[in-house]
Scaffold this motif. Structure first.
Motif, PDB file in Angstrom:
ATOM      1  N   ASP A 194       0.841  -1.195   0.000  1.00 16.23           N
ATOM      2  CA  ASP A 194       0.000   0.000   0.000  1.00 16.23           C
ATOM      3  C   ASP A 194       0.878   1.248   0.000  1.00 16.23           C
ATOM      4  O   ASP A 194       1.093   1.885   1.026  1.00 16.23           O
ATOM      5  CB  ASP A 194      -0.926  -0.008   1.221  1.00 16.23           C
ATOM      6  CG  ASP A 194      -2.017   1.048   1.125  1.00 16.23           C
ATOM      7  OD1 ASP A 194      -1.948   1.889   0.199  1.00 16.23           O
ATOM      8  OD2 ASP A 194      -2.928   1.039   1.968  1.00 16.23           O
ATOM      9  N   PHE A 195       1.380   1.605  -1.173  1.00 15.81           N
ATOM     10  CA  PHE A 195       2.266   2.757  -1.293  1.00 15.81           C
ATOM     11  C   PHE A 195       1.524   4.079  -1.108  1.00 15.81           C
ATOM     12  O   PHE A 195       2.084   5.039  -0.595  1.00 15.81           O
ATOM     13  CB  PHE A 195       2.956   2.751  -2.654  1.00 15.81           C
ATOM     14  CG  PHE A 195       3.880   1.591  -2.853  1.00 15.81           C
ATOM     15  CD1 PHE A 195       5.110   1.540  -2.217  1.00 15.81           C
ATOM     16  CD2 PHE A 195       3.516   0.528  -3.681  1.00 15.81           C
ATOM     17  CE1 PHE A 195       5.971   0.469  -2.404  1.00 15.81           C
ATOM     18  CE2 PHE A 195       4.370  -0.546  -3.870  1.00 15.81           C
ATOM     19  CZ  PHE A 195       5.603  -0.582  -3.228  1.00 15.81           C
ATOM     20  N   ALA A 196       0.273   4.139  -1.537  1.00 16.55           N
ATOM     21  CA  ALA A 196      -0.495   5.382  -1.414  1.00 16.55           C
ATOM     22  C   ALA A 196      -0.658   5.765   0.050  1.00 16.55           C
ATOM     23  O   ALA A 196      -0.469   6.928   0.429  1.00 16.55           O
ATOM     24  CB  ALA A 196      -1.849   5.229  -2.084  1.00 16.55           C
ATOM     25  N   ALA A 197      -0.971   4.792   0.889  1.00 19.93           N
ATOM     26  CA  ALA A 197      -1.155   5.073   2.314  1.00 19.93           C
ATOM     27  C   ALA A 197       0.149   5.506   2.960  1.00 19.93           C
ATOM     28  O   ALA A 197       0.158   6.227   3.958  1.00 19.93           O
ATOM     29  CB  ALA A 197      -1.716   3.840   3.026  1.00 19.93           C
ATOM     30  N   ALA A 198       1.253   5.064   2.374  1.00 19.82           N
ATOM     31  CA  ALA A 198       2.566   5.397   2.936  1.00 19.82           C
ATOM     32  C   ALA A 198       3.153   6.675   2.334  1.00 19.82           C
ATOM     33  O   ALA A 198       4.333   6.967   2.495  1.00 19.82           O
ATOM     34  CB  ALA A 198       3.531   4.229   2.733  1.00 19.82           C
ATOM     35  N   ARG A 199       2.345   7.403   1.587  1.00 20.98           N
ATOM     36  CA  ARG A 199       2.703   8.739   1.099  1.00 20.98           C
ATOM     37  C   ARG A 199       3.669   8.753  -0.084  1.00 20.98           C
ATOM     38  O   ARG A 199       4.552   9.604  -0.150  1.00 20.98           O
ATOM     39  CB  ARG A 199       3.266   9.611   2.221  1.00 20.98           C
ATOM     40  CG  ARG A 199       2.295   9.871   3.361  1.00 20.98           C
ATOM     41  CD  ARG A 199       2.795  10.970   4.265  1.00 20.98           C
ATOM     42  NE  ARG A 199       4.151  10.686   4.761  1.00 20.98           N
ATOM     43  CZ  ARG A 199       5.011  11.614   5.131  1.00 20.98           C
ATOM     44  NH1 ARG A 199       4.692  12.883   5.003  1.00 20.98           N
ATOM     45  NH2 ARG A 199       6.197  11.293   5.606  1.00 20.98           N
ATOM     46  N   ALA A 200       3.485   7.845  -1.017  1.00 21.10           N
ATOM     47  CA  ALA A 200       4.255   7.942  -2.261  1.00 21.10           C
ATOM     48  C   ALA A 200       3.751   9.151  -3.038  1.00 21.10           C
ATOM     49  O   ALA A 200       2.551   9.418  -3.082  1.00 21.10           O
ATOM     50  CB  ALA A 200       4.078   6.681  -3.093  1.00 21.10           C
ATOM     51  N   ASP A 201       4.656   9.924  -3.638  1.00 20.06           N
ATOM     52  CA  ASP A 201       4.241  11.084  -4.419  1.00 20.06           C
ATOM     53  C   ASP A 201       3.593  10.667  -5.726  1.00 20.06           C
ATOM     54  O   ASP A 201       2.674  11.329  -6.215  1.00 20.06           O
ATOM     55  CB  ASP A 201       5.457  11.986  -4.690  1.00 20.06           C
ATOM     56  CG  ASP A 201       5.975  12.624  -3.421  1.00 20.06           C
ATOM     57  OD1 ASP A 201       5.457  13.677  -3.049  1.00 20.06           O
ATOM     58  OD2 ASP A 201       6.887  12.053  -2.796  1.00 20.06           O
ATOM     59  N   LEU A 202       4.100   9.576  -6.301  1.00 17.94           N
ATOM     60  CA  LEU A 202       3.571   9.092  -7.570  1.00 17.94           C
ATOM     61  C   LEU A 202       3.857   7.609  -7.687  1.00 17.94           C
ATOM     62  O   LEU A 202       4.929   7.145  -7.302  1.00 17.94           O
ATOM     63  CB  LEU A 202       4.225   9.846  -8.739  1.00 17.94           C
ATOM     64  CG  LEU A 202       3.791   9.457 -10.159  1.00 17.94           C
ATOM     65  CD1 LEU A 202       2.322   9.804 -10.377  1.00 17.94           C
ATOM     66  CD2 LEU A 202       4.658  10.176 -11.187  1.00 17.94           C
ATOM     67  N   ILE A 203       2.884   6.869  -8.190  1.00 23.13           N
ATOM     68  CA  ILE A 203       3.045   5.432  -8.437  1.00 23.13           C
ATOM     69  C   ILE A 203       2.816   5.197  -9.919  1.00 23.13           C
ATOM     70  O   ILE A 203       1.772   5.582 -10.466  1.00 23.13           O
ATOM     71  CB  ILE A 203       2.037   4.605  -7.614  1.00 23.13           C
ATOM     72  CG1 ILE A 203       2.158   4.934  -6.119  1.00 23.13           C
ATOM     73  CG2 ILE A 203       2.260   3.109  -7.850  1.00 23.13           C
ATOM     74  CD1 ILE A 203       1.033   4.358  -5.276  1.00 23.13           C
TER      75      ILE A 203
END
Length: 226
Positions: A194-203
């Motif tokens: 879950d990269f979005a929840a972990a604050r990725a700027d862009l996936i």
């Protein structure tokens, strides 16, 4: 203004993460078991994972395992697979574009220098990197930010002037802690994270999806060229 790009190595430039999972998964398969991906993935991008596959395999089989013998087999199989692996799609094109945009290019990896150098040279991309920082250079690897901070320092830029490219949560957390914007390019071993929840700027799905300038534009930090 962004002045540099800093890449993770394993799983981001070369999908050695799939190689590693397949290599150890083969040891499990010999005993009729499946290596649990979500537990294995806890160790991607770092050292000292809470999941120990040697202990887990022994518990599943009820057999006494020769850890050193298993490790030697795993490492030999991993090396063979990694040597045959191809760069992930878009890698060369992104490196070429970064160079043409006048961006400094660095690498920050939790792996050791010998491993990284071996594969960068074999795949013909060592020439692009002005600075390499590996586990040989730090006391703590990712998710600690030290590798990214050292890579930025070596390139002569502030952390916020560099964009990190990562494939794992541990790597992403390291870049975020260093104060860098992060572009996550998941591989088959990390797509469940879950990269979005972990604050990725862009996936993004692949480095081949769009030009580097478009990626930088999307995170609002494009490098302006004279």
């Amino acid at each position: 203004m962004i002045k540099a790009v800093i890449f993770d190595f394993d799983g981001t430039l070369l999908d050695t993460e799939s190689c590693a999972y397949e290599a150890f998964g083969g040891l499990y398969a010999e005993h009729g078991h499946v290596l649990p991906l979500e537990q294995w993935a806890l160790g991607i991008g770092t050292h000292g994972s809470p999941f120990d596959p040697y202990v887990d395999l022994q518990a599943r089989t009820g057999l006494t395992m020769d850890r050193e013998a298993l490790k030697a087999r795993f490492e030999a199989e991993l090396l063979a697979k990694a040597d045959c692996a191809e760069l992930r799609p878009g890698v060369v094109e992104v490196l070429e574009e970064a160079k043409s945009l006048g961006l400094s290019i660095g690498l920050a990896s939790s792996a050791d220098r010998a491993w990284v150098e071996r594969h960068l040279e074999a795949k013909g991309i060592r020439k692009y990197f002005e600075a390499l920082r590996t586990s040989d250079d730090v006391e703590k690897v990712k998710p600690d930010p030290a590798l990214y901070l050292l890579a930025a320092e070596a390139l002569g830029v502030k952390p916020e002037e560099a964009v990190a490219f990562e494939d794992s949560l541990n790597g992403m957390k390291a870049a975020v802690a260093a104060g860098m914007p992060v572009v996550v390019v998941p591989n088959p071993m990390t797509r469940h994270m879950d990269f979005a929840a972990a604050r990725a700027d862009l996936i993004i799905e692949s480095l081949a999806d769009q030009p580097l300038r478009a990626v930088l534009d999307r995170i609002g930090t494009v490098a302006k060229q004279a």
